[in-house]
Design an enzyme around this catalytic site. Structure first.
Site, mmCIF file in Angstrom:
data_model
loop_
_atom_site.group_PDB
_atom_site.id
_atom_site.type_symbol
_atom_site.label_atom_id
_atom_site.label_comp_id
_atom_site.label_asym_id
_atom_site.label_seq_id
_atom_site.Cartn_x
_atom_site.Cartn_y
_atom_site.Cartn_z
ATOM 1 N N TYR A 154 0.830 -1.206 0.000
ATOM 2 C CA TYR A 154 0.000 0.000 0.000
ATOM 3 C C TYR A 154 0.865 1.256 0.000
ATOM 4 O O TYR A 154 0.697 2.142 -0.846
ATOM 5 C CB TYR A 154 -0.921 -0.007 1.208
ATOM 6 C CG TYR A 154 -1.893 1.141 1.275
ATOM 7 C CD1 TYR A 154 -2.935 1.246 0.354
ATOM 8 C CD2 TYR A 154 -1.799 2.112 2.263
ATOM 9 C CE1 TYR A 154 -3.848 2.290 0.419
ATOM 10 C CE2 TYR A 154 -2.704 3.159 2.335
ATOM 11 C CZ TYR A 154 -3.721 3.249 1.417
ATOM 12 O OH TYR A 154 -4.619 4.290 1.480
ATOM 13 N N GLY A 157 2.923 1.437 -3.153
ATOM 14 C CA GLY A 157 2.003 1.581 -4.274
ATOM 15 C C GLY A 157 1.538 3.015 -4.438
ATOM 16 O O GLY A 157 1.506 3.561 -5.551
ATOM 17 N N VAL A 197 -11.212 3.523 14.468
ATOM 18 C CA VAL A 197 -12.508 4.043 14.897
ATOM 19 C C VAL A 197 -13.592 2.980 14.750
ATOM 20 O O VAL A 197 -14.380 2.744 15.668
ATOM 21 C CB VAL A 197 -12.887 5.319 14.107
ATOM 22 C CG1 VAL A 197 -14.321 5.731 14.417
ATOM 23 C CG2 VAL A 197 -11.935 6.460 14.468
ATOM 24 N N ASN A 199 -13.292 -0.271 14.640
ATOM 25 C CA ASN A 199 -13.097 -1.378 15.577
ATOM 26 C C ASN A 199 -13.501 -1.006 16.993
ATOM 27 O O ASN A 199 -14.196 -1.762 17.680
ATOM 28 C CB ASN A 199 -11.640 -1.828 15.552
ATOM 29 C CG ASN A 199 -11.322 -2.720 14.374
ATOM 30 O OD1 ASN A 199 -12.191 -3.030 13.563
ATOM 31 N ND2 ASN A 199 -10.075 -3.124 14.265
ATOM 32 N N GLY A 214 -0.066 -2.386 21.053
ATOM 33 C CA GLY A 214 0.938 -1.610 21.748
ATOM 34 C C GLY A 214 0.392 -1.187 23.105
ATOM 35 O O GLY A 214 -0.519 -1.808 23.661
ATOM 36 N N GLN A 218 0.545 5.394 21.012
ATOM 37 C CA GLN A 218 0.737 5.869 19.645
ATOM 38 C C GLN A 218 -0.406 6.824 19.292
ATOM 39 O O GLN A 218 -1.518 6.685 19.791
ATOM 40 C CB GLN A 218 0.837 4.715 18.649
ATOM 41 C CG GLN A 218 -0.370 3.827 18.542
ATOM 42 C CD GLN A 218 -0.360 2.657 19.505
ATOM 43 O OE1 GLN A 218 0.083 2.774 20.630
ATOM 44 N NE2 GLN A 218 -0.853 1.523 19.056
ATOM 45 N N ASP A 282 4.045 -0.374 12.275
ATOM 46 C CA ASP A 282 2.926 0.495 12.631
ATOM 47 C C ASP A 282 3.474 1.856 13.066
ATOM 48 O O ASP A 282 4.339 1.926 13.947
ATOM 49 C CB ASP A 282 2.134 -0.126 13.785
ATOM 50 C CG ASP A 282 0.821 0.576 14.028
ATOM 51 O OD1 ASP A 282 -0.061 0.460 13.170
ATOM 52 O OD2 ASP A 282 0.692 1.240 15.072
#
Length: 338
Positions: A154, A157, A197, A199, A214, A218, A282
């Site tokens: 991603y 790309g 959001v 989830n 984590g 973050q 991440d």
């Protein structure tokens, strides 16, 4: 209107979260809109308000493949490219297709724009900055991307699609605009797409444990969908010299744990918070510098986070979003802090 007629606009990825909102906005502005989507991640349900509108047409197609004749022969004034899975679990499910969508798909749409003299807008992403060393992120920052990691299909790309877009502009083949979109939320988020959001809201409404990856320190910056769409339209219609990439997002930064606490307070949920390891690559911090958007477009987000979350939660409750989630075991693999 353009030369006394309605603008002809193509929206690739128009059945997705952002794309469907964009289609509605463009039609409200008087455009004739063709939505192009392969429905791998988009949904026909997102288009139910538009399906019978006389100014809307839907074409099912994958932009990795050559464009169908009914698209290739049509003359458009504007081409928006929003076609690509944007959440880690979805774009990592078929990384080859994700990369080809970003690069080959962009080439097909750029050639279309070149052929009919349309202005082209690429929906790029804050992921081009990777796990950034510069904070907040400005458009001149080159980023810190792992080009061989699990997110690279991603990230790289989109970086390649930006390169291709700007090369078309430099060669005089098309007039392009590039938006680097930061985390966006609002109604029509898919409940199981792995974005933070959706989830958190889904798990809170279902009374399930909320998974935080984590330690929750973050950070992200969340922009309400209506604000983001306003920014996209303003960027597409920006006249004058090539502005370069433009960050679109909300500069108000908060930790994942702060977001969880706010959702719990709004929903009144008694869900517990559980912690799991942070996914590979991440980003630890993410916040846009939107000075360029303010100066060029007169744009900045207007919707306070709490107001936007209340609207999003209300949509999930009304649409039964929590009931459409995958089993919890699948969500354990979702990248909640994306």
């Amino acid at each position: 209107m353009k030369n006394g007629r309605h603008k002809q606009v193509l929206v690739a990825g128009g059945a997705g979260f952002l794309g469907s909102h964009l289609c509605e906005r463009l039609i409200a502005d008087g455009a004739q809109v063709v939505c192009l989507d392969n429905f791998l991640t988009g949904s026909r349900e997102n288009l139910r308000k538009l399906e019978r509108h006389p100014s809307f047409d839907l074409v099912e197609h994958d932009i990795v493949e050559p464009l169908p004749a009914k698209i290739a022969k049509k003359r458009f004034d504007r081409v928006y490219n929003l076609a690509c899975a944007a959440s880690p679990p979805l774009y990592q499910a078929d990384p080859e297709h994700t990369l080809l969508t970003s690069v080959v798909g962009a080439r097909h749409l750029l050639k279309l724009a070149e052929g009919c003299g349309a202005r082209f807008l690429l929906a790029s992403t804050s992921e081009v900055y990777g796990d950034p060393h510069a904070h907040p992120q400005v458009e001149t920052y080159w980023g810190n991307v792992n080009c061989t990691g699990p997110r690279a299909c991603y990230d790289e790309g989109k970086r390649a699609a930006e390169t291709l877009s700007f090369d078309y502009e430099r060669m005089g083949r098309a007039q392009v605009r590039v938006a680097r979109i930061f985390n966006t939320y609002g109604p029509r988020l898919c409940a199981d797409d792995g974005r933070v959001v959706s989830n958190v809201v889904s798990q809170a409404l279902a009374g399930e444990d909320i998974t935080v990856y984590g330690d929750g320190s973050q950070t992200r910056s969340f922009c309400y969908v209506a604000d983001l769409i306003e920014g996209l339209v303003r960027l597409m219609e920006h006249e004058g010299a090539q502005p370069g990439p433009v960050n679109l997002g909300n500069p108000n930064e908060l930790t994942i744990r702060e977001l969880v606490d706010l959702v719990l307070a709004i929903t009144g949920s008694s869900s517990e918070v559980v912690f799991q390891r942070l996914p590979v690559d991440d980003p630890k911090r993410r916040r846009p510098d939107i000075s360029r958007a303010k100066q060029l477009l007169g744009w900045s987000p207007k919707t306070p986070l709490e107001k936007g979350l209340k609207a999003t939660i209300a949509w999930f409750e009304e649409e039964g979003g929590a009931s459409r989630r995958r089993p919890s075991a699948d969500l354990d693999e979702a990248l909640l802090s994306a």
